[in-house]
Design an enzyme around this catalytic site. Structure first.
Site, PDB file in Angstrom:
ATOM      1  N   TYR A 107      -7.268 -19.501   5.260  1.00 20.85           N
ATOM      2  CA  TYR A 107      -8.129 -18.439   4.736  1.00 20.85           C
ATOM      3  C   TYR A 107      -9.587 -18.886   4.797  1.00 20.85           C
ATOM      4  O   TYR A 107      -9.886 -20.061   4.572  1.00 20.85           O
ATOM      5  CB  TYR A 107      -7.743 -18.100   3.299  1.00 20.85           C
ATOM      6  CG  TYR A 107      -6.383 -17.444   3.223  1.00 20.85           C
ATOM      7  CD1 TYR A 107      -6.269 -16.061   3.137  1.00 20.85           C
ATOM      8  CD2 TYR A 107      -5.221 -18.201   3.280  1.00 20.85           C
ATOM      9  CE1 TYR A 107      -5.029 -15.449   3.094  1.00 20.85           C
ATOM     10  CE2 TYR A 107      -3.968 -17.595   3.238  1.00 20.85           C
ATOM     11  CZ  TYR A 107      -3.885 -16.220   3.143  1.00 20.85           C
ATOM     12  OH  TYR A 107      -2.664 -15.604   3.108  1.00 20.85           O
ATOM     13  N   GLU A 108     -10.476 -17.953   5.074  1.00 20.53           N
ATOM     14  CA  GLU A 108     -11.885 -18.314   5.264  1.00 20.53           C
ATOM     15  C   GLU A 108     -12.503 -18.936   4.017  1.00 20.53           C
ATOM     16  O   GLU A 108     -13.537 -19.589   4.105  1.00 20.53           O
ATOM     17  CB  GLU A 108     -12.701 -17.091   5.706  1.00 20.53           C
ATOM     18  CG  GLU A 108     -12.800 -15.999   4.656  1.00 20.53           C
ATOM     19  CD  GLU A 108     -13.469 -14.736   5.197  1.00 20.53           C
ATOM     20  OE1 GLU A 108     -13.555 -14.580   6.416  1.00 20.53           O
ATOM     21  OE2 GLU A 108     -13.895 -13.907   4.380  1.00 20.53           O
ATOM     22  N   ALA A 109     -11.862 -18.776   2.875  1.00 20.45           N
ATOM     23  CA  ALA A 109     -12.349 -19.420   1.663  1.00 20.45           C
ATOM     24  C   ALA A 109     -12.154 -20.934   1.719  1.00 20.45           C
ATOM     25  O   ALA A 109     -12.656 -21.655   0.857  1.00 20.45           O
ATOM     26  CB  ALA A 109     -11.627 -18.857   0.440  1.00 20.45           C
ATOM     27  N   GLY A 110     -11.414 -21.421   2.722  1.00 20.25           N
ATOM     28  CA  GLY A 110     -11.227 -22.862   2.858  1.00 20.25           C
ATOM     29  C   GLY A 110      -9.839 -23.331   2.459  1.00 20.25           C
ATOM     30  O   GLY A 110      -9.632 -24.508   2.195  1.00 20.25           O
ATOM     31  N   VAL A 169     -14.244 -25.119   6.880  1.00 18.86           N
ATOM     32  CA  VAL A 169     -13.172 -24.301   7.455  1.00 18.86           C
ATOM     33  C   VAL A 169     -13.667 -23.597   8.718  1.00 18.86           C
ATOM     34  O   VAL A 169     -12.931 -23.486   9.707  1.00 18.86           O
ATOM     35  CB  VAL A 169     -12.561 -23.334   6.427  1.00 18.86           C
ATOM     36  CG1 VAL A 169     -13.440 -22.124   6.176  1.00 18.86           C
ATOM     37  CG2 VAL A 169     -11.180 -22.883   6.867  1.00 18.86           C
TER      38      VAL A 169
END
Lengths: 300, 256, 300, 256
Positions: free
Chosen positions: B50-53, B84
């Site tokens: 996920y782009e949140a890491g 990320v």
């Protein structure tokens, strides 16, 4: 001199009209209480930078604090549109500057590491780069290919909410760590809000967990539940129903005005706000524990 | 005859595009459901990023935002957002990216930024988020979208992220890491790029027609010679979606 | 297909003559056992890259494995000179390529993040940049000032020793984390050596601790005490007396030859090496526990 | 009359240069001892940073290498090497850097790389390590060195790290973040840069003479008008060094 301030004093002392503010946190640990305090103190002409403006900047824009937003995704996360920021932009009332996530975060990375800019590989999309002259191209001096660059972002003030820190502001975060570290290192002033202030022996028991060192921190504010309606991993859950309700609230100026009157201007501080939310909400957002395994650093 | 909603159809067909072992850059909503469905069926070793890491998430409940805490608890790894995008996506460690947008054009370019002019938008959309980089650097991309004429114009108002630009050759000249959009899953069928990068109809869902597809596409949609028919959602797929993944039908209810 | 290999099989399969090897670890977690296995398998013409070549590369150069070293500090850390690498360079027998620490690590950072190069602020020192044409200058497109760049370093193989990982190679490190993450992400192949293989539930109990995800790992080798005479934080101490003795040993080719015959060629694997070190050494390097505080991730 | 060794004299005078609250980029050996001495005397809030990525170390034993595990246990923070150089040093978060080298020249430039020609060195030294960046970006730098003619040539054979280059103006033109070397502590006295950046003798240690200083310097050493005399090491300073910090006298024994 102690760095521990009531949040209202920290905002009064460190946030000035016209400042570029970065209230950090990607979905997680968004420092709502600090934003509400900025609204109560009627700051003006702020430049509000965040990858995802989220409801916090929607509220701050609604309250008239901002002259500009800098962002990479302007939505109500998981719900839809960020109505107020969007309407103000569409109406031409609010300046904006826009990046992709990686462009935005690369700007912070450059600011945090003392570089004038950060390179990125080309994406070929093109249109955003045409519209924002902060995107530039340089040529890789090794193979002659173009590389895209963005300039360092250096906020006047970063506001970072953390799970725990000591009195000096040595801060530990877990769960989604977003751009907290980068925002703190990039900024001129750093305000830490924290769920708990702990003895430094707890911080020192696990130094690899410490993301922000105290010596770059200007103010430490003990603000439990600072992040509601966002969340703090291990402390309380995200209040998803609030995000859904805001989609309704933000449809009319009148209901936003009422919201701010009741929940921002109408409370003294976060403690009062949290009490006002009531026990049902407290109960709903409670989290059952799931603990990390300990590790051994060894005594040397 | 099994009944299903349009989001269920999209999700199930998106899930089938995933391969076991794929590392997928996931968004919330249908892509998240598609990945979790694939993990429970043919791709147990799928890795969700996920782009949140968050790396290797195993969400115990349906995530309601891209940074939902359920993504973190029990994940393999969590890193910062710079990391990320840089160590995972830009470095070439992501096999699949999912994309969506307000407009998808003939060459698979996506608009998630504005309808109308950028400086004086008619509709201001949320903007790129991570999609500019995902479209460029994930090895392959899949697009999920309801099939409506306004969503499939000849050319996007604003090119937020790159498909094949004006031609596959143009994308190749840009030497991007990823191969671009490999399929667009709609509620009518599946579009895929031909040698020129133009999206053509390669499959129809059960009971859908070529005419419907053409009528709902903003350019003169070409039809693949070997037009396929997708397999209808199975009872098992629907059961996993409805009973395990989204029992409250937050994303799966029909009507979009 | 399992990624778990005996170390000898992993070296046989993934390390080829002529490869560029990055055995990671800044003082901490240096994978000596892997280097010794490379010596036993008589690899040739390797390019050995490390910020600090340390005794490991001194031994590998002595054994004839290398044609070139890439480094930023060529010393016996805390003791003095790295005699063999130094002598081979002075004699013109060994190619070398030299950076400052930040230049070296910036090369890895670029390799790990998929960038063609990494910018750094100028240092004005000048001479190293004159001697190494990999240092280039570009112009900051915003204010026109010069910026120094170094190209991405992409090792063929990174060897990374970790405290614990699961069967997939999802790896956790604490203590000094040096350039382990960057080396792993920069490299084409990744060999993990580990003190312990643990159940993935232990890794998943603390995802913020995981530095290397399994899906970029090619081989997982269970090699307790892999790092001796370097150390593994929380597991055993640095064998400082070995570093001092090496300063003597490395004064003559004959004593180095004897050392390699006895401690590298003369043992089958790290287990035999460790047993051969004997109980007094084991006792001397033992570490008393100092545990981290647990944290709560919450069950969501 | 208190007796002390030359390394003790160097360490104590280096410690006195530190200010409370300074964030110091520390090396092992004498700089580490100097910082720990300062922490125990006039600078309890000194923060020690090591290039290995350790921030706010509180070593319980004498660290024997730059990456000694005792630096980690009980530290404030540990980060990667890229981060310590980028977020801390390059960003301007380091007040003081300690440097040493085989040669220090008239303008405080340092050679830690080669004696002789770079491609065919007479003596191959360890090289820069972090000193190229420390010299450029730490707000102030201090150099510790025994005072010998071969160590203080008119010009270094190889400029590993920048002092004032050929003149203070040249360093200023380079717009480096740091102000350059502020003092060189030797076993004869203290050298400091004048307006031109040239190192001149500004203080003598007890019982040392201007003649000794001149004889052991490779250029025509100038003497400050207000030449000072350093205070002799105190009993307290020596006691802390000898009993607490280096009881085995690993770094403090004389004879260098």
């Amino acid at each position: 001199m102690s760095k521990i301030y009531p949040l209202s004093d920290a905002i009064a002392q460190f946030v000035k009209d016209g400042d570029l503010i970065y209230a950090a946190g990607f979905t997680h640990l968004i420092p709502f209480a600090a934003g509400h305090e900025i609204i109560r103190q009627k700051r003006k002409d702020l430049i509000l930078a965040r990858a995802t403006p989220d409801l916090l900047y929607d509220q701050m824009v609604a309250a008239g604090c901002a002259r500009k937003v800098i962002f990479s995704y302007m939505g109500n996360p998981g719900v839809g549109s960020l109505r107020i920021v969007r309407a103000e932009i569409e109406a031409g009332n609010l300046e904006w500057e826009e990046y992709s996530h990686f462009g935005m975060i690369s700007r912070l990375q450059a600011g945090a590491t003392g570089l004038p800019f950060m390179p990125m590989n080309p994406t070929a999309a093109g249109d955003l780069e045409k519209m924002n002259s902060n995107y530039r191209q340089i040529i890789d001096p090794y193979v002659g290919k173009p590389v895209v660059v963005v300039p360092a972002l250096k906020p006047d003030v970063a506001i970072v909410h953390v799970q725990r820190c000591d009195q000096e502001g040595n801060s530990q975060i877990w769960g989604i760590i977003g751009e907290q570290k980068e925002a703190a290192f990039a900024a001129d002033k750093v305000i830490i809000t924290t769920e708990e202030i702990v003895d430094d022996s707890i911080i020192r028991s696990d130094p690899n967990r410490t993301i922000i060192p105290g010596f770059i921190v200007d103010a430490v504010c003990l603000v439990p539940y600072c992040a509601h309606p966002s969340y703090t991993q291990g402390y309380y859950d995200r209040d998803n129903s609030f995000y859904l309700e805001w989609d309704e609230t933000s449809k009319s100026k009148e209901s936003v005005r009422k919201y701010l009157a009741e929940w921002v201007y109408g409370v003294k501080d976060r403690h009062e706000y949290w009490e006002k939310l009531g026990e049902d909400t407290h109960e709903r957002l409670k989290v059952t524990p799931r603990l990390s395994q300990v590790i051994n650093y060894g005594s040397y | 005859m099994v009944n299903y909603t349009s989001p269920e159809l999209l999700t199930i067909n998106a899930a089938r595009l995933l391969r076991d072992g794929d590392v997928v850059f996931v968004g919330v909503g249908l892509p998240n459901l598609a990945c979790n469905l694939a993990r429970r069926t043919h791709a147990p070793n799928l890795v969700m990023i996920y782009e949140a890491g968050v790396i290797g998430a195993q969400p115990a409940r349906l995530p309601l935002s891209i940074g939902d805490p359920t993504l973190v608890s029990g994940a393999i790894s969590v890193c910062g957002m710079y990391d990320v995008f840089a160590f995972y996506l830009q470095r070439g460690n992501v096999d699949v990216g999912f994309l969506g947008g307000a407009q998808i054009d003939r060459f698979g370019n996506i608009n998630a930024t504005v309808i109308g002019e950028y400086d004086h938008p008619k509709v201001r959309l949320p903007g790129s988020g991570g999609s500019m980089e995902i479209a460029a650097w994930a090895n392959r991309c899949y697009i999920i979208s309801p099939h409506q004429k306004r969503r499939f114009p000849e050319k996007v108002d604003f090119r937020t992220s790159a498909g094949f630009l004006n031609h596959r050759k143009e994308r190749e000249a840009a030497q991007l890491r990823g191969t671009g959009p490999q399929a667009v899953v709609t509620d009518i069928g599946v579009l895929q790029p031909d040698e020129s990068g133009e999206l053509i109809l390669t499959a129809l869902h059960p009971e859908k027609t070529v005419e419907e597809a053409k009528a709902n596409t903003g350019w003169e949609l070409r039809i693949a010679n070997n037009l396929a028919l997708t397999e209808a959602p199975t009872e098992r797929e629907l059961k996993i979606l409805r009973e395990e993944l989204d029992p409250q039908r937050i994303y799966l209810k029909g009507g979009d």
